[in-house]
Design an enzyme around this catalytic site. Structure first.
Site, PDB file in Angstrom:
ATOM      1  N   ASP A 182       0.862  -1.189   0.000  1.00 43.36           N
ATOM      2  CA  ASP A 182       0.000   0.000   0.000  1.00 43.36           C
ATOM      3  C   ASP A 182       0.892   1.230   0.000  1.00 43.36           C
ATOM      4  OD1 ASP A 182      -3.178  -0.264   1.568  1.00 43.36           O
ATOM      5  OD2 ASP A 182      -2.065  -1.918   0.694  1.00 43.36           O
ATOM      6  N   SER A 238      -0.135   2.526  -8.145  1.00 42.77           N
ATOM      7  CA  SER A 238       1.185   2.822  -8.704  1.00 42.77           C
ATOM      8  C   SER A 238       1.968   1.527  -8.877  1.00 42.77           C
ATOM      9  CB  SER A 238       1.962   3.786  -7.807  1.00 42.77           C
ATOM     10  OG  SER A 238       1.327   5.045  -7.748  1.00 42.77           O
ATOM     11  N   PHE A 244       3.803  -3.393  -6.612  1.00 43.02           N
ATOM     12  CA  PHE A 244       2.434  -2.878  -6.630  1.00 43.02           C
ATOM     13  C   PHE A 244       2.272  -1.939  -5.444  1.00 43.02           C
ATOM     14  CE2 PHE A 244       1.927  -6.495  -9.271  1.00 43.02           C
ATOM     15  CZ  PHE A 244       0.668  -6.512  -9.846  1.00 43.02           C
ATOM     16  N   GLU A 245       1.645  -0.789  -5.679  1.00 47.28           N
ATOM     17  CA  GLU A 245       1.332   0.147  -4.604  1.00 47.28           C
ATOM     18  C   GLU A 245      -0.150   0.512  -4.686  1.00 47.28           C
ATOM     19  OE1 GLU A 245       3.151   1.194  -2.142  1.00 47.28           O
ATOM     20  OE2 GLU A 245       5.232   0.786  -2.726  1.00 47.28           O
ATOM     21  N   ALA A 246      -0.933   0.015  -3.741  1.00 52.03           N
ATOM     22  CA  ALA A 246      -2.362   0.328  -3.679  1.00 52.03           C
ATOM     23  C   ALA A 246      -2.534   1.649  -2.948  1.00 52.03           C
ATOM     24  CB  ALA A 246      -3.116  -0.787  -2.955  1.00 52.03           C
TER      25      ALA A 246
END
Length: 388
Positions: free
Chosen positions: A161, A177, A241-243
């Protein structure tokens, strides 16, 4: 049935909110024990299990892990949405069967169960596991590194995240992102990096249809202590992965849906499998900027300032029982023209004060703000928004 209709009706409702621990996912692992190969591959520093879920039988080996930082749970929810989708028997069956025959996907749903339980970034020994790739000082780090060596994946998914402070030059928040981590100080475009970039371009192309202007590219400065950089340096394509934040979705229930779609796109279950992908399009994705706050009050009068100013407020996430409380903290004062707020209010040059009449300083935690002239409330913390 459309995909978003399926998701609305069938997402993994057993998982919700920001606080997701091993206790939350264990019933789901029990539920899937006859559908997927589920094992325990290690223990945390406090002796909690680190589970591994194996899906598919294909030659393309992928290793994914979530909650390396214990308080970053959105991708864990999305992974269980993905598991539920793959396990259903009537929708996108041909695509699912192709995925299962092409890929062998290994998922660690919670790498840091101790940090998840205490809702912290670090593990039980206050170590950031994403800065332990070289030292391998922690049981969790050793577990991931051992799996990496044994499974020999061709692709790794490092799932996190990101804070609500990130936005893009589109004027919108960075809701999702990605990063193809650097493999060295010069950020060389190795074959592994280019492969990761191609996969990111594919996911971005799909997501732009549903969250246009809200997909970002994370900073790719090289850090040998980071897991993604280390795996990329070893020649294995790795995607971070960036939530992130979507409108006022502080529970990250919409963002999990976008991560779910990204996964389906990555594995060619949705999207155009035959579309031509150019890795150089990765650099067309806007780079994340730290240009957002949760709340910005515009044109505020306070006694210590001669002219009206802007006040930026940022939520601090605090575990209370089994719930996450969002406590508002003053982050900045002054001319904040270059910052945006997920929620903004023009105070129109009025004087404000807190319920306790405390001085407004950076780092101050506040619960309520009032218009000093008529004492009408302009900010109410429990609503996680501004009201008038």
């Amino acid at each position: 049935m459309k995909l978003n209709d399926w998701y609305t009706r069938n997402f993994e409702s057993a998982l919700s909110g920001r606080y997701i621990t091993l206790n939350h996912i264990n019933p789901l692992l029990e539920l899937y024990k006859n559908d997927y190969n589920i094992t325990v591959v290690g223990q945390s520093e406090n002796g909690q299990d680190i589970p591994l879920v194996k899906i598919g039988t294909g030659k393309k080996v992928v290793l994914a892990w979530s909650q390396m930082h214990g308080n970053e749970s959105t991708t864990t929810k999305a992974l269980f949405d993905f598991l539920k989708f793959i396990n259903q028997k009537h929708f996108y069956q041909t695509e699912i069967e192709n995925f299962l025959s092409s890929y062998t996907l290994y998922i660690i749903p919670i790498l840091n169960p101790d940090g998840a339980q205490s809702y912290t970034r670090v593990n039980a020994n206050d170590i950031d596991l994403n800065r332990d790739a070289q030292n391998l000082s922690q049981k969790e780090s050793k577990c991931l590194n051992r799996l990496f060596s044994e499974l020999k994946p061709e692709l790794c998914l490092n799932m996190h995240d990101q804070r609500s402070i990130f936005g893009l030059n589109t004027g919108k928040p960075a809701t999702v992102s990605f990063l193809s981590p650097a493999a060295d100080e010069s950020r060389s475009l190795t074959e592994a990096r280019k492969l990761a970039m191609e996969k990111i371009v594919k996911m971005n192309n799909y997501l732009q249809n549903i969250i246009p202007g809200q997909v970002g590219r994370y900073d790719d400065s090289f850090n040998a202590a980071c897991v993604g950089d280390t795996f990329q340096k070893a020649g294995v394509a790795t995607i971070l992965f960036e939530a992130g934040h979507f409108e006022l979705d502080y529970e990250r229930e919409k963002t999990r849906e976008f991560i779910f779609y990204a996964l389906l796109s990555l594995f060619d279950i949705i999207g155009n499998e035959k579309e031509l992908i150019d890795y150089e399009d990765y650099f067309k994705i806007g780079e994340n900027q730290k240009n957002y706050n949760d709340i910005i009050l515009r044109n505020v009068k306070i006694e210590t300032e001669k002219k009206s100013i802007d006040i930026a407020i940022q939520y601090k996430e605090v575990l209370k029982g089994d719930k996450i409380r969002f406590e508002p903290i003053i982050d900045a004062f002054g001319d904040l023209e270059n910052r945006k707020g997920h929620k903004e209010k023009n105070i129109k040059n009025k004087n404000i004060l807190t319920k306790t009449q405390q001085n407004l300083t950076i780092g101050t935690q506040i619960s309520e703000l009032f218009d000093k002239s008529d004492e009408l409330m302009i900010f109410f913390q429990k609503k996680a928004s501004i009201i008038r």
